[in-house]
Design an enzyme around this catalytic site. Structure first.
Site, mmCIF file in Angstrom:
data_model
loop_
_atom_site.group_PDB
_atom_site.id
_atom_site.type_symbol
_atom_site.label_atom_id
_atom_site.label_comp_id
_atom_site.label_asym_id
_atom_site.label_seq_id
_atom_site.Cartn_x
_atom_site.Cartn_y
_atom_site.Cartn_z
ATOM 1 N N HIS A 14 -18.516 22.102 29.193
ATOM 2 C CA HIS A 14 -19.335 21.592 30.308
ATOM 3 C C HIS A 14 -20.784 22.006 30.056
ATOM 4 O O HIS A 14 -21.211 23.093 30.429
ATOM 5 C CB HIS A 14 -18.794 22.161 31.637
ATOM 6 N N HIS A 194 -17.447 15.535 37.431
ATOM 7 C CA HIS A 194 -17.851 16.635 38.304
ATOM 8 C C HIS A 194 -17.224 16.379 39.673
ATOM 9 O O HIS A 194 -17.351 15.267 40.223
ATOM 10 C CB HIS A 194 -19.369 16.664 38.484
ATOM 11 N N GLU A 197 -18.107 20.660 43.323
ATOM 12 C CA GLU A 197 -19.208 21.615 43.129
ATOM 13 C C GLU A 197 -19.850 21.828 44.504
ATOM 14 O O GLU A 197 -19.798 22.940 45.044
ATOM 15 C CB GLU A 197 -20.221 21.063 42.114
ATOM 16 N N ASP A 275 -23.153 24.839 31.687
ATOM 17 C CA ASP A 275 -23.727 23.756 32.507
ATOM 18 C C ASP A 275 -25.141 23.377 32.054
ATOM 19 O O ASP A 275 -25.301 22.412 31.302
ATOM 20 C CB ASP A 275 -23.685 24.148 33.990
HETATM 21 N N1 HPA Z 1 -24.048 19.038 38.696
HETATM 22 C C1 HPA Z 1 -24.236 17.729 38.815
HETATM 23 N N2 HPA Z 1 -25.011 17.051 37.994
HETATM 24 C C2 HPA Z 1 -25.627 17.690 37.011
HETATM 25 C C3 HPA Z 1 -25.473 19.051 36.850
HETATM 26 C C4 HPA Z 1 -24.632 19.762 37.731
HETATM 27 O O1 HPA Z 1 -24.431 20.995 37.679
HETATM 28 N N3 HPA Z 1 -26.217 19.379 35.769
HETATM 29 C C5 HPA Z 1 -26.798 18.265 35.302
HETATM 30 N N4 HPA Z 1 -26.446 17.236 36.057
HETATM 31 ZN ZN ZN Z 2 -22.577 19.965 35.171
#
Ligand code: HPA
Ligand code: ZN
Length: 335
Positions: A14, A194, A197, A275
């Site tokens: 990731h 994703h 989050e 990330d």
């Molecule tokens: N989350 C969502 N989109 C993203 C992220 C993230 O952590 N990093 C880069 N684009």
């Molecule tokens: Zn990400």
């Protein structure tokens, strides 16, 4: 830095390549491309990396990627990342890129992709790092734009292993992208997204049921739903967890309260990732080091997280077995 973590063979699953843009390199490329950054210095830029949520970060992240113009820029960016992680015993990487973030600035699909891909090929030769490239759809844009991006990717399918979904999560559920993911899977791409989050556990369920993803990126909010946790654990669905990202974007209030131990306790298949390391204060080893105290610095649990990274990678069985054997050999040699 913990020397056990340093030498531990591991994969990164990731990682947004545009999120590896260190301020020093950003200033260098801005100068090369005749762009004036709205910051006086590297220090002033770094000071702006103070975020209260995902959107705060994304605003700066999209501004930063504006400096990337040529294939050489993408090559230099990717090679700088690969040199760093080579020194961190990273043996396999699957990296995200955001084609729409470049297309909307007039940068061609192949300009970004070819620069990233040639750096990865070079690093495979030079450092023995195997790789895959995953193109992410920006979820704040509509599905038609994702469909157009997928069409642009088809002539380059030999360089792309999968599709992902990133950008502003709240209000942009996976269901918005059901059709484009179905088409991508039919075309033979792996699928990840994703989810969870900042979004609710329902978004994770949608990613599983509607997008039919093979990994969940982040996935933190699953812990609010016991049935979902059991489902994820039963299927050993990989979660690509990003500890330093979670603290920088206030998904977790303090690293001491990171839910990683609870995730492991629940039997979830967790991997550790960085990330957007240039923005969040650390590459892969710094992320392992950040959560290590939560596991009482237990080497066997750290090694298991590294094994999970190889188990969860889109790798051929043979390479996967070889890398898992490398972890075992390393652990044995340490004791
Ligand atoms: N989350 C969502 N989109 C993203 C992220 C993230 O952590 N990093 C880069 N684009
Ligand atoms: Zn990400």
């Amino acid at each position: 830095m913990n020397s056990f973590i340093n030498g531990l063979p591991k994969a990164e699953l990731h990682l947004h390549i545009e999120g590896t843009f260190e301020p020093e390199l950003m200033f260098q490329l801005a100068e090369r491309n005749g762009i004036t950054l709205p910051y006086e210095s590297v220090d002033a830029l770094r000071k702006a990396y103070d975020f209260s949520n995902l959107q705060d970060f994304l605003d700066i992240y999209y501004q930063g990627m504006n400096v990337l113009r040529t294939e050489q820029d993408f090559y230099d960016l990717t090679m700088a990342y690969l040199r760093r992680v080579h020194a961190q015993s990273v043996r396999h990487v699957e990296i995200f890129f955001d084609p729409q973030g470049h297309l909307e600035r007039g940068i061609g699909f192949a300009t970004a992709l070819d620069g990233i891909h040639s750096a990865l090929q070079q690093a495979e030769k030079e450092f023995g790092i195997s790789f895959g490239i995953i193109m992410c759809f920006l979820r704040h844009l509509d599905e038609a734009s994702a469909q157009e991006t997928l069409a642009l990717a088809l002539p380059h399918r030999d360089k792309i292993i999968g599709v992902g979904l990133d950008s502003s999560e709240r209000g942009n559920p996976p269901s918005k992208f059901e059709k484009v993911f179905a088409r991508a899977r039919a075309e033979g791409f792996h699928a990840v997204a994703h989810a969870g989050e900042e979004g609710p556990p329902e978004y994770i369920v949608e990613a599983l049921d509607l997008l039919k993803v093979e990994r969940i990126d982040h996935g933190n909010s699953c812990l609010q739903d016991r049935t979902l946790v059991e489902r994820l654990a039963d299927f050993q669905m990989p979660l690509t967890v990003c500890p330093l990202s979670n603290t920088k974007l206030c998904v977790v209030d303090d690293i001491k309260n990171h839910p990683l131990p609870a995730m492991l306790e629940a039997g979830l298949r967790v991997t550790i990732n960085s990330d957007d390391p240039a923005y969040f204060g650390g590459y892969l080893n710094e992320n392992y080091a950040a959560i290590s105290p939560l596991l009482n610095n237990d080497q066997s649990q750290l090694a298991e997280l590294a094994r999970n990274s190889f188990r969860s990678a889109f790798l051929s069985g043979e390479r996967q077995q070889a890398l898992l054997a490398d972890v075992d050999r390393y652990v044995t040699a340490q004791n």
